[in-house]
Design a protein around this motif. Structure first.
Motif, PDB file in Angstrom:
ATOM      1  N   LEU A   1       0.843  -1.193   0.000  1.00  0.00           N
ATOM      2  CA  LEU A   1       0.000   0.000   0.000  1.00  0.00           C
ATOM      3  C   LEU A   1       0.880   1.246   0.000  1.00  0.00           C
ATOM      4  N   ILE A   2       0.554   2.168  -0.903  1.00  0.00           N
ATOM      5  CA  ILE A   2       1.284   3.428  -1.024  1.00  0.00           C
ATOM      6  C   ILE A   2       0.265   4.550  -1.079  1.00  0.00           C
ATOM      7  N   CYS A   3       0.381   5.531  -0.196  1.00  0.00           N
ATOM      8  CA  CYS A   3      -0.483   6.707  -0.267  1.00  0.00           C
ATOM      9  C   CYS A   3       0.232   7.712  -1.166  1.00  0.00           C
ATOM     10  N   VAL A   4      -0.109   7.676  -2.454  1.00  0.00           N
ATOM     11  CA  VAL A   4       0.602   8.512  -3.423  1.00  0.00           C
ATOM     12  C   VAL A   4       0.206   9.979  -3.323  1.00  0.00           C
ATOM     13  N   GLN A   5      -0.933  10.250  -2.679  1.00  0.00           N
ATOM     14  CA  GLN A   5      -1.361  11.633  -2.435  1.00  0.00           C
ATOM     15  C   GLN A   5      -2.103  11.673  -1.110  1.00  0.00           C
ATOM     16  N   GLY A   6      -1.795  12.646  -0.278  1.00  0.00           N
ATOM     17  CA  GLY A   6      -2.460  12.782   1.013  1.00  0.00           C
ATOM     18  C   GLY A   6      -1.897  11.819   2.038  1.00  0.00           C
ATOM     19  N   THR A   7      -2.740  11.487   3.032  1.00  0.00           N
ATOM     20  CA  THR A   7      -2.313  10.607   4.118  1.00  0.00           C
ATOM     21  C   THR A   7      -3.446   9.668   4.510  1.00  0.00           C
ATOM     22  N   CYS A   8      -3.081   8.577   5.162  1.00  0.00           N
ATOM     23  CA  CYS A   8      -4.061   7.679   5.778  1.00  0.00           C
ATOM     24  C   CYS A   8      -3.333   6.821   6.802  1.00  0.00           C
ATOM     25  N   ASP A   9      -4.106   6.181   7.661  1.00  0.00           N
ATOM     26  CA  ASP A   9      -3.564   5.270   8.658  1.00  0.00           C
ATOM     27  C   ASP A   9      -3.998   3.853   8.316  1.00  0.00           C
ATOM     28  N   ILE A  10      -3.079   2.910   8.524  1.00  0.00           N
ATOM     29  CA  ILE A  10      -3.376   1.502   8.313  1.00  0.00           C
ATOM     30  C   ILE A  10      -3.286   0.821   9.677  1.00  0.00           C
ATOM     31  N   TYR A  11      -4.398   0.260  10.121  1.00  0.00           N
ATOM     32  CA  TYR A  11      -4.441  -0.491  11.371  1.00  0.00           C
ATOM     33  C   TYR A  11      -4.239  -1.952  11.015  1.00  0.00           C
ATOM     34  N   VAL A  12      -3.257  -2.599  11.662  1.00  0.00           N
ATOM     35  CA  VAL A  12      -2.915  -3.981  11.345  1.00  0.00           C
ATOM     36  C   VAL A  12      -2.980  -4.808  12.616  1.00  0.00           C
ATOM     37  N   GLU A  13      -3.567  -5.986  12.488  1.00  0.00           N
ATOM     38  CA  GLU A  13      -3.633  -6.925  13.596  1.00  0.00           C
ATOM     39  C   GLU A  13      -3.045  -8.248  13.120  1.00  0.00           C
ATOM     40  N   THR A  14      -2.078  -8.767  13.885  1.00  0.00           N
ATOM     41  CA  THR A  14      -1.509 -10.092  13.646  1.00  0.00           C
ATOM     42  C   THR A  14      -1.892 -10.956  14.843  1.00  0.00           C
ATOM     43  N   PRO A  15      -1.596 -12.242  14.806  1.00  0.00           N
ATOM     44  CA  PRO A  15      -1.904 -13.053  15.998  1.00  0.00           C
ATOM     45  C   PRO A  15      -1.161 -12.572  17.244  1.00  0.00           C
TER      46      PRO A  15
END
Length: 137
Positions: A54-68
């Motif tokens: 995933l690449i935010c090529v314009q602007g910003t965002c947050d990625i919430y990730v959950e692993t075991p």
């Protein structure tokens, strides 16, 4: 386990060229982008086979990730920053800035059978509920 990479940028008087190569295993099979997601949540799944970058090529965002093992948040705020998600990384995309564009690259074609929707927390909560229900009877 999710991992952030910084892509090489080649700058000249004609502009910047950012290169995405040798990041995902196998060949690239699917590319899509997310726009007009202001105030929305995207994702909410993990995969059986597909790796995603995933690449935010314009602007910003947050990625919430959950692993075991744990929960993490990654801020994508530069067009040369890429977050690589392995198939087991359950994730959501949130907090999109106005006019954000998120480019997603995958090593697998779209397959609805490849998606797992409950998060690890939800799955754990459900299995605990089932244990309680079984004990109760």
């Amino acid at each position: 386990m999710p991992k952030v990479f910084t892509l090489p940028v080649h700058s000249s008087s004609r502009g910047d060229l950012t290169v995405f190569e040798n990041i995902l295993p196998g060949s690239l099979k699917r590319i899509f982008y997310i726009t007009n997601a202001d105030g929305e949540t995207r994702g909410g799944h993990r995969h059986i086979k597909a790796w995603q970058a995933l690449i935010c090529v314009q602007g910003t965002c947050d990625i919430y990730v959950e692993t075991p093992e744990k929960k993490m948040v990654f801020g994508l705020d530069e067009p040369n920053k890429v977050l690589v998600l392995e198939p087991q990384d359950w994730h959501t995309l949130e907090n999109f800035s106005e006019n954000a564009i998120v480019l997603v690259v995958s090593n697998e074609n779209y397959d609805p059978e490849d998606y797992i929707y409950p998060s690890y927390t939800d799955t754990l909560a459900q299995s605990e509920l089932e244990k309680y229900t079984l004990k109760k009877d």
